[in-house]
Design an enzyme around this catalytic site. Structure first.
Site: not given
Ligand code: CAA
Ligand code: NAD
Length: 310
Positions: A144, A165, A177, A215
């Site tokens: 991330s 990503h 990405e 991010n």
């Molecule tokens: N797998 C499969 N389908 C899914 C799902 C999953 N995990 N989650 C949701 N869905 C689908 C399903 O079709 C679901 O319908 P059902 O509940 O009947 O199965 C439908 O989407 C609607 O889902 P929800 O009713 O649970 O809720 P929602 O309409 O609010 O959608 C959401 C859920 C898509 C997560 C929405 O709330 C959303 O877009 N949230 C923001 C997510 C976001 O910003 N993500 C980025 C995070 S940052 C990141 O990832 C980067 C990083 O490095 C940290």
């Molecule tokens: P998580 O904690 O849910 O999962 C990590 C998994 O990796 C665990 O199940 C652990 O058992 C496994 N693991 C650790 N060391 C290992 C190894 N050597 N071999 C095999 N498996 C191993 O974490 P996450 O949220 O899935 O994040 C994973 C990566 O993705 C991180 O780099 C995170 O920054 C990135 N990421 C996270 C998100 C998010 O929304 N959480 C979104 C995009 C990217």
């Protein structure tokens, strides 16, 4: 297939890359992200191996993949239960699991790492992978926030290295990405872009800058929301309501922080703070630190800013 996706595929397949398409994918780490990536790869026709550290972790991945595949099938094949069932079964048949890194990468065209957000852990994994993976295999990290160039530095295949990503939840979020480092070859870049389109994602190209595009904008937003709560400006619930109804965000910042994992958000901020100590936005937040220390990681631990049924 959407027209824009066909165009992306054509553009990136017109290069030499087309002759060596990615068919076999290994995902290392089957947590929140790795299981989503493995699932989408399997449902889009790739042969997948998902590698984890324990049977217990693999069981959790399998169960979440099965549930998620059923949700996707329900949506895609609304009134066609037989087709929905076939979609789930075919996808699961393409998905293998492993606890042995060496075995899991034997036939990989692409390895995606999705383990914990920690440079040391990623270095250890990639130097091992470099020794055991076939020479043609492309390496990618789903990090991330860490630098792809720094992660790649422990390998001898930096021309076959990049960032892929994905966003959480992977089966739903449409963006991928694709991160190029200066060493990434054109062939590797084109193959990663074509693969992203084959996964059904819309790809954008990013430089290896902190947080890439999403991010860099999103994490400071979450951090500012936590600081607001810490100052007592408003409650978590009200801040979430504000951003959903006042800015049309699908989730408020606290719902999203719990969804992403508070440990992951803290790892991201800590890593950036270490690299850029003067940037106010990246400075540690005592409330976030306390929550992580107390194990309040969000949905995955049953409690974060909100409580969840396990
Ligand atoms: N797998 C499969 N389908 C899914 C799902 C999953 N995990 N989650 C949701 N869905 C689908 C399903 O079709 C679901 O319908 P059902 O509940 O009947 O199965 C439908 O989407 C609607 O889902 P929800 O009713 O649970 O809720 P929602 O309409 O609010 O959608 C959401 C859920 C898509 C997560 C929405 O709330 C959303 O877009 N949230 C923001 C997510 C976001 O910003 N993500 C980025 C995070 S940052 C990141 O990832 C980067 C990083 O490095 C940290
Ligand atoms: P998580 O904690 O849910 O999962 C990590 C998994 O990796 C665990 O199940 C652990 O058992 C496994 N693991 C650790 N060391 C290992 C190894 N050597 N071999 C095999 N498996 C191993 O974490 P996450 O949220 O899935 O994040 C994973 C990566 O993705 C991180 O780099 C995170 O920054 C990135 N990421 C996270 C998100 C998010 O929304 N959480 C979104 C995009 C990217």
């Amino acid at each position: 297939m959407a027209t824009s996706r066909i165009l992306v595929l054509k553009k990136h397949m017109s290069s030499k890359a087309a002759s060596t398409m990615i068919k076999n994918v290994t995902v290392i780490g089957g947590g929140l992200m790795g299981s989503g990536i493995a699932q989408v790869a399997a449902q889009t026709g790739h042969q997948v191996v998902l590698c984890e550290v324990s049977d217990q972790a693999l069981q959790k991945s399998r169960s979440s993949i099965q549930t998620s595949l059923q949700r996707v099938a329900k949506k895609q094949f609304k009134d066609k239960p037989a087709e929905a069932e076939k979609f789930v079964n075919d996808s699961l048949a393409r998905l293998n699991t492993s606890l042995n890194v060496e075995e899991s990468v034997k036939s990989a065209d692409l390895i995606i790492e999705a383990i914990v957000e920690n440079l040391e852990a990623k270095h250890k994994l990639f130097s091992n992978l470099d020794a055991v993976a076939p020479s043609h295999t492309i390496f990618a990290s789903n990090t991330s926030s860490l630098s792809i160039e720094e992660i790649a530095s422990v390998t001898k295949r930096q021309d076959r290295f990049g960032g892929l990503h994905f966003f959480n939840p992977v089966p739903v979020m449409k963006l991928l990405e694709v991160v190029r480092i200066p060493q990434t070859s054109d062939d590797t870049y084109h193959r990663m872009m074509a693969w992203g389109a084959a996964m059904g994602k819309t790809t954008i190209t990013c430089k290896d800058t902190p947080g890439f595009v999403v991010n860099r904008l999103l994490v400071p937003n979450l951090a500012e929301a936590v600081r607001m709560l810490e100052r007592g400006d408003a409650t978590a619930r009200d801040i979430d309501t504000a951003m959903k109804l006042g800015a049309s965000h699908p989730m408020g910042p606290f719902e999203l922080a719990d969804y992403v994992g508070n440990d992951t958000t803290k790892f991201i901020l800590d890593g950036w703070h270490k690299r850029f100590p003067d940037v106010e936005l990246f400075k540690p937040i005592p409330l976030l630190t306390k929550m992580v220390e107390e194990g309040k990681l969000g949905i995955k631990s049953g409690e974060g800013f909100y409580k969840y049924n396990k």
